[in-house]
Scaffold this active site. Structure first.
Site, short mmCIF file in Angstrom:
data_model
loop_
_atom_site.label_atom_id
_atom_site.label_comp_id
_atom_site.label_asym_id
_atom_site.label_seq_id
_atom_site.Cartn_x
_atom_site.Cartn_y
_atom_site.Cartn_z
N ASN A 211 0.85 -1.19 0.00
CA ASN A 211 0.00 0.00 0.00
C ASN A 211 0.89 1.24 0.00
OD1 ASN A 211 -2.92 -0.94 0.27
ND2 ASN A 211 -1.79 -2.21 1.75
N GLU A 212 1.20 1.68 -1.19
CA GLU A 212 2.14 2.78 -1.36
C GLU A 212 1.47 4.10 -0.97
OE1 GLU A 212 4.96 2.01 -1.55
OE2 GLU A 212 5.49 0.56 -3.10
N PRO A 213 2.27 5.17 -0.79
CA PRO A 213 1.70 6.46 -0.41
C PRO A 213 0.49 6.80 -1.27
CG PRO A 213 4.08 6.58 -0.42
CD PRO A 213 3.73 5.21 -0.93
#
Ligand code: F6R
Length: 662
Positions: A170-172
């Site tokens: 879950n990237e930025p």
């Protein structure tokens, strides 16, 4: 269901010293202790579920972080009879576009690291499918979510944290209620995976990951983090606000989540970094220096201009009562900082060394610079190496591993094709005239052709043969010699240990052994250095740097009684990602603009693996600027070192390791 382990007792308090922390955080001395407790907790969970006649549902992560946990679970299975027959697992994520059998796929990783070594039935282990066609990806993600629900939901979710702050992938920008989905990987994440894939360009651009919302539905969550590289992001996730920019921060609002970190990953938390803000401190020498330098930074002033009120306002009044006044304290700390600066890293001959970081005698010294992989040394201390040689010391450079994993197939293919062209000319096959020794050239040509054929055959991720690994090691060796040459370090001073744990392994899956220790020990007893420079003390213990440092510690500990060890000064340099802060520096070696240029030129000789960040000299300029801001002399650049604390049981003695200046 709570266990009796240190795990539970340790974690519940919300003591004053943790008041900046928005989520329970348990700090362990090292990952081994943490994983022992966590594995025991998992065993309790599995057994209590079994007593209830239910399955235990575990959420699992991949990457370096959970490796010691999986090793401990395997041990519990083998030695203490822990069965995984009643366990269902769901992994967080999988690269998109990789077949399950791909060596870097997370399915393969889990098989190697856990599943193949325990009695978990294959149909009870689930991973997101990274190989579905794009038009089926949405349905496949929905089916994954459904499978979790059908299993009764996740009892315990294990997480690591990426330097982008991600959990799972879950990237930025990931929403708090996001679900299992396809996602584009962040730049930092791809960079961190570059070594596994032998080049950033080969790291997949997409992945399938459980969403933040999916993760937060687990009944219990444990996020693990080890090593200095994680310190900053852990502090932001634990102490900052909940934010989509750092998906790990969303654990703050989970009723049963905790961070379990080692002392290095905890080092940027307020309770470690600025302990006087969260309770009583010892005000020992390093802590006092750290506090004063921090205050100067906070106020944007040089140390000598700090005043009483500024100390009082920031919880440091007690320090003044000990020292008398800000004036006295400022001068003392200014002098301490000043005394860290030396242009004589090997000690200055015929000079009073009372206040110098390194003792004057013996002169010249036998100095050993140890680097886990070629280039680690030049990046962090190339300027100091150049000085040591110029100042007449007997310098030895020891590369613990060959660095062959840093060299891409393309670089090996380039070398092999040049060799093939040469061979064609030499043997006269090309029709041009060449050196007249045809038979020799034919062998060379066969060798080059075999290498090129292997690269073609195995594809990007096939296991390289010993031959190919050797070629890559030699390419790196050539670069290391070349780079040292720029610093005027003669080729005879350089040794390549090619430790077997590295030659027989790949990133995140190394298993060091006795032979690694023995080889290192043999070189140490042969050289018997007066001074050693090493690194890896704060690294993730399963990284090359972490393993190499532990091997060094073991090798030294095995020789504790020896006479030469009593004289030894052991200095530590830091990796590029976590440079020393000025108040941590115990020896600061300045560089002129020309010296910095030379160092950058030396780094540039590593061509098969280099990032543009390595060539800008900014780390060293940054430290010089920080010294300048504290009111100290203004240099172009500085390389910083810290002193090693006494080894093991301390039999080598405080004095022996700490030199004369401390
Ligand atoms: C892996 C995963 C990632 C990693 C993170 C840290 O399944 O979900 O979030 O936990 O990238 O990776 P390492 O442990 O290799 O530092």
């Amino acid at each position: 269901m709570l266990s009796e382990t240190g795990w539970e007792q340790d974690s519940g308090s919300s003591a004053f010293r943790e008041r900046f922390e928005q989520v329970r955080t348990v700090v362990y001395p090292g990952s081994a202790e943490a994983c022992r407790d966590l594995a025991a907790h998992i065993r309790d969970l599995v057994e209590s579920r079994a007593r209830e006649g239910r399955m235990a549902v575990l959420g699992l992560a991949t990457g370096s972080t959970p490796v010691p946990l999986y090793r401990e679970l395997i041990r519990l299975h083998r030695e203490e009879g822990l069965s995984f027959g009643g366990v269902i697992t769901f992994n967080l994520d999988e690269y998109y576009g990789l077949e399950p059998e791909h060596p870097e796929s997370y399915r393969r990783f889990m098989a190697d690291q856990l599943f193949d070594h325990v009695d978990l039935p294959a149909d009870q282990a689930h991973l997101p499918d990274g190989s579905v066609p794009i038009e089926e990806a949405f349905a496949s993600c929905a089916a994954y979510e459904e499978a979790i629900v059908n299993a009764g939901g996740i009892d315990l979710q294990i997480l690591g944290i990426g330097r982008s702050g991600h959990i799972g992938f879950n990237e930025p920008g990931s929403k708090k209620d996001s679900r299992t989905r396809l996602i584009a990987l962040d730049r930092i994440t791809r960079r961190d995976a570059a070594a596994d894939f032998l080049g950033e360009e080969k790291v997949p651009r997409f992945a399938v990951t459980m969403g933040v919302g999916t993760i937060l539905e687990a009944r219990e969550i444990v996020l693990l983090a080890w090593g200095e590289n994680k310190a900053e992001i852990v502090a932001q996730a634990v102490e900052g606000a909940e934010t989509e920019a750092i998906s790990a921060s969303f654990l703050q609002s989970h009723p049963n989540a905790r961070f379990v970190v080692d002392a290095h990953a905890a080092s940027a938390l307020t309770r470690q970094r600025l302990p006087w803000l969260v309770g009583r401190t010892t005000w020992n020498k390093p802590e006092t220096r750290r506090a004063v330098a921090w205050l100067a930074g906070l106020k944007g002033k040089p140390v000598l201009k700090l005043v009483d009120d500024e100390y009082n306002e920031t919880g440091m009044g007690e320090l003044l009562t000990r020292e008398g006044s800000a004036y006295d304290l400022n001068i003392r700390i200014f002098n301490e900082l000043q005394h860290t600066i030396t242009g004589w890293p090997g000690g200055k001959p015929n000079a009073d060394d009372t206040n110098r970081p390194e003792k004057a005698l013996p002169w010249p010294k036998r100095v050993l610079v140890i680097a886990p992989e070629p280039e680690d040394d030049i990046l962090s201390m190339g300027g100091t190496m150049e000085r040591l040689v110029r100042q007449g010391h007997e310098l030895h450079v020891l590369y613990q591993t060959s660095g062959s994993l840093r060299v891409s197939d393309d670089a090996a293919a380039k070398f092999a094709s040049i060799l093939r062209m040469l061979a064609e000319q030499g043997s006269g096959r090309s029709g041009e005239t060449g050196p007249a020794c045809g038979a020799i050239w034919e062998h060379q040509g066969d060798y080059a052709a075999a290498i090129l054929a292997e690269i073609e055959r195995k594809g990007t991720f096939g296991e390289p043969s010993k031959n190919l690994r050797l070629l890559k090691a030699l390419i790196r060796r050539g670069e290391a010699r070349d780079s040292c040459g720029v610093l005027r370090i003669p080729a005879e001073a350089i040794r390549f240990l090619d430790l077997p744990f590295y030659e027989n392994g790949r990133y995140r899956r190394f298993v060091p052994g006795k032979e690694d220790e023995d080889r290192l020990g043999a070189v140490l007893s042969e050289i018997r250095p007066d001074q050693i420079y090493a690194t890896g003390h704060l690294a993730d213990p399963s990284s090359v740097q972490g393993i190499c440092f532990e091997l060094l510690e073991k090798a030294l500990a095995a020789m504790l009684g020896e006479e030469w060890l009593r004289r030894l000064s052991l200095w530590l340099y830091r990796g590029h990602q976590q440079p020393l802060r000025p108040y941590e520096v115990e020896m600061a070696v300045p560089m002129s603009p020309v010296q910095l240029e030379t160092k950058v030129a030396a780094i540039g000789r590593f061509q098969t693996h280099n990032s543009p960040d390595n060539l800008d000299g900014e780390d060293n300029r940054g430290l010089a600027k920080a010294y300048d801001r504290l009111g100290l002399a203004e240099y172009e650049a500085i390389e910083g070192f810290e002193r090693s604390r006494p080894l093991g049981a301390g039999a080598a003695g405080d004095e022996a390791i700490s030199g004369s200046g401390g």
